[in-house]
Design a protein around this motif. Structure first.
Motif, short mmCIF file in Angstrom:
data_model
loop_
_atom_site.label_atom_id
_atom_site.label_comp_id
_atom_site.label_asym_id
_atom_site.label_seq_id
_atom_site.Cartn_x
_atom_site.Cartn_y
_atom_site.Cartn_z
N GLY A 25 65.47 52.81 -13.12
CA GLY A 25 64.17 52.97 -12.47
C GLY A 25 63.66 54.40 -12.56
O GLY A 25 62.46 54.63 -12.79
N MET A 26 64.55 55.36 -12.38
CA MET A 26 64.16 56.76 -12.50
C MET A 26 63.72 57.10 -13.92
O MET A 26 62.74 57.85 -14.12
CB MET A 26 65.34 57.66 -12.08
CG MET A 26 65.75 57.54 -10.63
SD MET A 26 64.46 58.12 -9.50
CE MET A 26 65.32 57.99 -7.93
N VAL A 27 64.42 56.56 -14.90
CA VAL A 27 64.05 56.80 -16.29
C VAL A 27 62.66 56.23 -16.57
O VAL A 27 61.83 56.87 -17.24
CB VAL A 27 65.09 56.18 -17.24
CG1 VAL A 27 64.60 56.20 -18.68
CG2 VAL A 27 66.42 56.92 -17.12
N ILE A 28 62.40 55.04 -16.06
CA ILE A 28 61.07 54.43 -16.25
C ILE A 28 59.99 55.30 -15.64
O ILE A 28 58.91 55.49 -16.24
CB ILE A 28 61.06 53.01 -15.65
CG1 ILE A 28 61.91 52.08 -16.52
CG2 ILE A 28 59.63 52.49 -15.55
CD1 ILE A 28 62.08 50.70 -15.94
N ALA A 123 59.89 50.25 -11.67
CA ALA A 123 60.83 51.24 -11.14
C ALA A 123 61.14 50.95 -9.68
O ALA A 123 62.30 51.05 -9.25
CB ALA A 123 60.24 52.64 -11.29
N ALA A 124 60.13 50.57 -8.91
CA ALA A 124 60.35 50.27 -7.48
C ALA A 124 61.32 49.11 -7.32
O ALA A 124 62.22 49.16 -6.47
CB ALA A 124 59.01 49.96 -6.81
N MET A 155 60.00 48.69 -0.99
CA MET A 155 59.29 47.48 -0.55
C MET A 155 57.98 47.85 0.12
O MET A 155 56.96 47.16 -0.04
CB MET A 155 60.18 46.67 0.39
CG MET A 155 59.52 45.38 0.88
SD MET A 155 58.97 44.28 -0.45
CE MET A 155 60.52 43.56 -0.96
N PHE A 156 57.98 48.93 0.89
CA PHE A 156 56.75 49.44 1.51
C PHE A 156 55.70 49.72 0.43
O PHE A 156 54.53 49.35 0.56
CB PHE A 156 57.10 50.71 2.29
CG PHE A 156 55.92 51.39 2.93
CD1 PHE A 156 55.51 51.04 4.20
CD2 PHE A 156 55.22 52.39 2.26
CE1 PHE A 156 54.43 51.67 4.80
CE2 PHE A 156 54.15 53.02 2.85
CZ PHE A 156 53.74 52.67 4.13
N LEU A 157 56.12 50.35 -0.66
CA LEU A 157 55.19 50.68 -1.74
C LEU A 157 54.74 49.43 -2.49
O LEU A 157 53.57 49.32 -2.88
CB LEU A 157 55.85 51.67 -2.70
CG LEU A 157 56.20 53.04 -2.12
CD1 LEU A 157 56.98 53.86 -3.13
CD2 LEU A 157 54.94 53.79 -1.68
#
Length: 503
Positions: A25-28, A123-124, A155-157
């Motif tokens: 996810g960080m890479v994306i 990513a989230a 999940m909030f995002l």
């Protein structure tokens, strides 16, 4: 060479399962804006690799052992005796496998649907997947709390950015309920930290000798956090709003995974740490569970929004889980855990079915459909299977868990069994009522007349979930065998054995 690789895997398997999706996810996030075409393939590779990495956990798991397996311990904050400690047993491992499977399905389901902020969306979900696996693996209380709270942020995002028109209201309500509910859990964990000689080791809490008053207060602190997450009646009102406003992937993760974290909390913390309080307050828990099963099932009958109906159905089915946990016998406990896994499959499939229709018609209202089978026969067949599973039809996974819980309830109190069994009527009523109005009948609306059947991509994830529903319904032995020793130890270890009788 093979033995060396296998030894390394056993020592780092859980870390790999947790951090692989997070790093992906960080890479994306890092490359997504510059190379947008790489986002979806990277997300698919990350989620699929995570799922593949968890499969050997099942193969190498020793079902005859009740102790934690694949343990990893590294000092994290030595000054406060906080460790990066991981492990799984027969209760947590099925949830880890469920999380990795659902994570892969969510990526496939959102492949073509998501058009805006694509890197951030995938990513989230990947980061949240890793954090949820961390919740089910953590053996350090502070590490557990960090994973528990951190997964709220993605999940909030997801709801707040990709949700519906009232997403801001739903997001704030979701965050406040779940975050504030966890504050008292943190207080309880700090109390246990000092009682255990300044240790956050969850397993060490199982051997504490706490007074009845202390146990009851700790139980109530845990109850607030776990009840909100499940959610139990009457702290359930955030869930329908969150489901209605969340994108399809968000609804799938909410129902299939996040609700299970609350039930897992009862099994990992409440029952083994405060067994006396669990016994004393079992009547309260059974009452709240039966209210969820009976009352919320009736509420689902009057819903006109498909997502809201399935959301209320989830609350009713999770009532079965908490009922089974607090009946304190083997049948009911087995049924509760099977129901957790089954509900993960069935609820995910139903929300994905609603998502398939919404992507084409842009409406969740039942009245906007009718005659879908005439245009989408393959889709109608899949949705029929999942509707039957949601109704508890024998041969599907929905039947196994409910039957075992009802059987366990009958051993305790015939009225518990009778009230629990009403879900077989109400569940069939609201599920089949929705299915009939959406799928059958003549085509009277232009939007339905213009429908085309599901694509290969949509067929793939519905087929996987359909096979899971049927395999667990016809052959539940592998799951029951995996959790056999752990459940037996939970119910019969010293200090908890008194709970094996009727509460």
């Amino acid at each position: 060479m093979m033995a060396t690789a296998m030894g390394f895997y056993k020592q780092a398997a859980l870390t790999l399962a947790i951090w692989l999706p997070i790093v992906c996810g960080m890479v994306i996030l890092g490359v997504g804006r510059r190379w947008p075409r790489s986002v979806r393939p990277l997300a698919a590779i990350g989620s699929a690799t995570t799922f593949i990495a968890t499969i050997p956990l099942w193969i190498l798991f020793h079902a005859s052992r009740s102790a934690m397996q694949f343990r990893e311990t590294v000092a994290w904050i030595p000054a406060f005796h906080v460790n990066y400690a991981l492990g799984v047993d027969g209760i947590s491992l099925p949830l880890v496998l469920l999380t990795s499977l659902i994570g892969m399905i969510v990526v496939i389901a959102g492949w073509r649907v998501i058009k805006d902020r694509v890197p951030e969306y995938f990513a989230a979900f990947l980061i949240m997947e890793g954090l949820m696996i961390g919740v089910f693996c953590a053996l350090d209380a502070l590490l557990f709390y960090v994973f528990w709270e951190a997964m709220l942020i993605p999940m909030f995002l997801i709801i707040g950015i990709w949700g519906g028109p009232n997403r801001v209201y739903a997001t704030i309500k979701f965050f406040l309920y779940t975050f504030l509910g966890s504050v008292l859990m943190l207080v309880a964990l700090l109390y246990l930290y000092f009682q255990a000689g300044e240790s956050f080791n969850i397993l060490s809490y199982y051997h504490l000798h706490l007074g009845e008053t202390a146990q009851i207060l700790i139980f109530l602190a845990f109850l607030i956090a776990f009840a909100v997450k499940i959610p139990m009646w009457p702290v359930h009102t955030w869930l329908p709003d969150a489901h209605v406003e969340a994108p399809t992937g968000g609804s799938v993760v909410l129902a299939a995974l996040m609700l299970k974290m609350g039930a897992y909390g009862f099994l990992r913390f409440s029952l083994p740490i405060v067994p006396l309080a669990s016994h004393v307050l079992a009547g309260l828990m059974i009452t709240l569970s039966l209210i969820a099963v009976v009352y919320i099932g009736l509420v689902a009958l009057v819903q006109e929004d498909m997502k809201k109906l399935i959301a209320y159905s989830s609350i009713a089915h999770m009532g079965f889980v908490t009922l089974g946990i607090f009946l304190f016998n083997r049948f009911a406990m087995d049924g509760a855990i099977v129901q957790m896994i089954s509900h993960g499959f069935v609820s995910a499939a139903l929300f994905l079915c609603v998502g398939v229709l919404y992507d084409r018609v842009h409406s969740r209202e039942i009245s906007a459909y009718g005659g879908v089978v005439n245009r989408m026969p393959v889709f109608a067949a899949f949705m029929m299977l999942f509707a039957m599973a949601n109704s508890g039809l024998p041969g599907t996974s929905g039947f196994v868990g409910e039957f075992l819980v009802i059987l366990g309830a009958f051993k305790v109190n015939i009225w518990y069994a009778f009230l629990a069994a009403t879900t077989l009527v109400s569940g069939a009523a609201y599920t089949l009522w929705m299915y009939k109005r959406v799928i059958f009948g003549p085509v009277t609306r232009p939007a339905v007349a213009a429908l085309s059947d599901i694509s290969m991509r949509e067929t793939s994830f519905l087929l996987v979930l359909g096979m899971a529903v049927l395999v667990l319904g016809i052959w539940p032995f592998p799951l029951l065998h995996m959790m056999n020793a752990t459940v037996h130890h939970l119910l019969w270890r010293p200090g908890v054995r008194l709970m094996a009788g009727a509460p």
